[in-house]
Design a protein around this motif. Sequence first.
Motif, PDB file in Angstrom:
ATOM      1  N   PHE B 109       0.333  -1.380   0.074  1.00 54.89           N
ATOM      2  CA  PHE B 109      -0.055   0.095   0.255  1.00 54.89           C
ATOM      3  C   PHE B 109       0.650   0.949  -0.002  1.00 54.89           C
ATOM      4  O   PHE B 109       0.331   2.666  -0.973  1.00 54.89           O
ATOM      5  N   ASN B 110       2.107   1.437   0.683  1.00 53.75           N
ATOM      6  CA  ASN B 110       2.421   2.388   1.075  1.00 53.75           C
ATOM      7  C   ASN B 110       1.663   4.288   1.370  1.00 53.75           C
ATOM      8  O   ASN B 110       1.875   4.560   0.390  1.00 53.75           O
ATOM      9  N   LEU B 111       0.959   3.552   1.878  1.00 52.22           N
ATOM     10  CA  LEU B 111       0.382   5.036   2.572  1.00 52.22           C
ATOM     11  C   LEU B 111       1.234   5.912   3.826  1.00 52.22           C
ATOM     12  O   LEU B 111       2.568   5.221   3.822  1.00 52.22           O
ATOM     13  N   GLY B 162      -6.075  -3.520   6.314  1.00 55.33           N
ATOM     14  CA  GLY B 162      -5.072  -3.729   5.223  1.00 55.33           C
ATOM     15  C   GLY B 162      -6.206  -3.598   3.712  1.00 55.33           C
ATOM     16  O   GLY B 162      -5.667  -2.602   2.945  1.00 55.33           O
ATOM     17  N   GLY B 163      -7.225  -3.862   3.486  1.00 51.17           N
ATOM     18  CA  GLY B 163      -8.017  -3.878   2.017  1.00 51.17           C
ATOM     19  C   GLY B 163      -8.951  -2.744   1.998  1.00 51.17           C
ATOM     20  O   GLY B 163      -8.373  -1.516   0.920  1.00 51.17           O
ATOM     21  N   GLN B 164      -8.990  -2.123   3.629  1.00 51.08           N
ATOM     22  CA  GLN B 164      -9.452  -0.375   3.134  1.00 51.08           C
ATOM     23  C   GLN B 164      -8.316   0.555   2.893  1.00 51.08           C
ATOM     24  O   GLN B 164      -7.921   1.718   2.079  1.00 51.08           O
ATOM     25  N   VAL B 168      -7.793   2.916  -0.361  1.00 47.59           N
ATOM     26  CA  VAL B 168      -6.755   4.446  -0.337  1.00 47.59           C
ATOM     27  C   VAL B 168      -6.420   4.574  -1.136  1.00 47.59           C
ATOM     28  O   VAL B 168      -5.890   5.834  -2.138  1.00 47.59           O
ATOM     29  N   ALA B 169      -5.240   3.468  -1.303  1.00 44.95           N
ATOM     30  CA  ALA B 169      -3.746   3.840  -2.250  1.00 44.95           C
ATOM     31  C   ALA B 169      -4.379   3.521  -3.744  1.00 44.95           C
ATOM     32  O   ALA B 169      -4.344   4.323  -4.393  1.00 44.95           O
ATOM     33  N   GLU B 185       1.293  -6.118  -7.648  1.00 45.81           N
ATOM     34  CA  GLU B 185       1.257  -7.456  -6.672  1.00 45.81           C
ATOM     35  C   GLU B 185      -0.628  -6.665  -6.044  1.00 45.81           C
ATOM     36  O   GLU B 185      -0.079  -6.923  -3.842  1.00 45.81           O
ATOM     37  N   PRO B 186      -1.285  -6.329  -6.298  1.00 43.18           N
ATOM     38  CA  PRO B 186      -2.117  -5.083  -5.320  1.00 43.18           C
ATOM     39  C   PRO B 186      -3.235  -6.114  -3.841  1.00 43.18           C
ATOM     40  O   PRO B 186      -3.880  -5.825  -3.386  1.00 43.18           O
TER      41      PRO B 186
END
Lengths: 418, 265
Positions: B109-111, B162-164, B168-169, B185-186
């Motif tokens: 994700f790397n938010l 994680g899914g949220q 967001v990403a 690989e999302p």
Amino acid sequence: MTTFTDPPAESFKLSMLVYDTRYRSITFQILALVAVLLLFGWLTMNTAQNLNDLGKEPSFGFLGESAGYDINQRLIDYSSQSTHLRAAFVGLLNTLLVAAMGCATATVIGVIVGVLRLSGNWLVARLMTVYVEIFRNVPVLMWIVLCMAILIEAMPAPSAFRGDNPDATMKLFDTIAITNRGVYIPEPLFSRSLGNLHIGTAFDISINLLAILFVLGVSLWIARDITRRANAKQEATGLRPRTWHTRLAVIVLPTAILLAFLGFHLGYPELKGFNFAGGTYMRNSLIALWLALSLYTAAFIAEIVRAGILAISTGQTEAAAALGLRGNRIMSLVVLPQAMRVIIPPLISQYLNLTKNSSLAIAVGYMDITGTLMGITLNQTGRELETVLLGMLVYLTISLIISGVMNWYNNRVKLVER
Amino acid sequence: MSDTAFDTTPVIAPSALKVSDEVAIEISNMNKWYGSFHVLRDIDLTVHRGERIVIAGPSGSGKSTMIRCINRLEEHQSGKIIVDGTELTSDLKNIDKIRSEVGMCFQHFNLFPHLTILENCTLAPIWVRKTPKKEAVETAMHFLEKVKIPDQANKYPGQLSGGQQQRVAIARSLCMKPRIMLFDEPTSALDPEMIKEVLDTMIELAQEGMTMICVTHEMGFARQVANRVIFMDQGQIVEQNEPEEFFNNPRSERTKLFLSQILGH
């Protein structure tokens, strides 16, 4: 069908004080408190008894007596006729001076070294590693003594500046003289001075300085307002107006005008006879202590900064880059705000260490609070209990203030999780 | 590892390739090395506007590296990459231009954990696209609604599942209004339950005609959405075909082996 009943009321047994988790911690805390109080009581009684036997009543009256010794590096007026209290205050200011100078330079050097140690340039990175490993692995006292020795041995004596063809010359367009007695730098002088503000009989504060600080404060406040307007404009239109030149003008111009009004000029050191006169005189002891403390602490700060930057995963940089942000914005908007939370807590410790390490000043004869109050004053008055208590109180106060300020800052930048 | 571990010319079914005539990405003869290790070998790939491409292959086959080359998170050493008519060189202006056209979602994700969900979504539009804040917030809320989490806008990433976070990403990338989306690989770091919510978002995106390149092991997603599946191994494109043909009738031995391993149970 079920019937609800209260659990059977357990009768209180004395063994529950130790074995029941509900009471256990309370029991042990009370025991510990009693033990600590007893210990303190015994220490106090014992000390009072011993002092009584020696015929010494604990008293702070000595602080009002004349000190009778001289202090060569000082920020405020002082003579050997001044009181011990004033001597202690001179020492306190000297401690604060070297601690503030040290923290500032150590931070600058530390951040630069820490970032450069991560550099892709092999030579630079290795040089920084060598610097860090050498400085942090030798006791700071040796660095202080070494710096002092270098300054005394390697710098020219004032007499070397004399004659038509001198061995040594002043640096930076003849404004700074670096000698084996110390460094002479230009001093600020005001030809239309506003004089001094007398606080009681003990302290004078230059009105010039107050006026400059006031004007500078107002300018900074206005500059901040300009930044705020720029932010608002960016929010409204998306374009950030270029404000650095107006901000620079707002900060610099009023102060410059005030300085001109006060007739500001620099008093340069000049060679008079066998020594320099005029200018501000920084003794070698101050410079050696400052240099050694800065370089030593900077080695630790460099590691802290490096760790802080490394702690931010490359994913953060990549995500920001993938969004189209450029390197400097990635650093300022994404990496540094996160690295700060890793950097600040250990940085506080380093500031505290530096401040406390400054008590090694006595090794090179720099008169800080340890040298005055807990050194000469103690020897002359024999009031070891009182002076050491006062000295500890002073260091404790300084340290608590530093860590309070830094913790406040840390709370502002920390992350929210859950 | 020899250069001729398996010497197959890529198998291409021409009918699968075209969605529109407009070329979005053109990669020709691209090579990349990590030191002496040859990660990508002679990659040739043309992606048309509106295509949904799924890249599959064993780990270490260079799938991620290839799509990371498209927005210059990795540098290629030879060959050409042209994105939307702009060639990817070391010229910063070209890189900036391509990055603002190409969105990317990562496995982890790397938010940005120090910013709220809303700030995550408005950061790049404000600083890169110079969008007024009000407008950026409106856009962000629009996309957060699209990924169905507008009510989390003022929370921090650490407070989301994680899914949220992955949704967001996706919204964060969409806020830059990209014309091409890359997915690395999302769903690999997600619980099975959360995989579905992320895939649903991606399917919706595909149905709207976004050009997508997706590295994934979700073969169901590939069947449902992709109009081309690419199989990579040892840094080469081994086979590419439409999903039906790819899964039912793989041509190369290596593909057959791979498919039997991931679909076998």
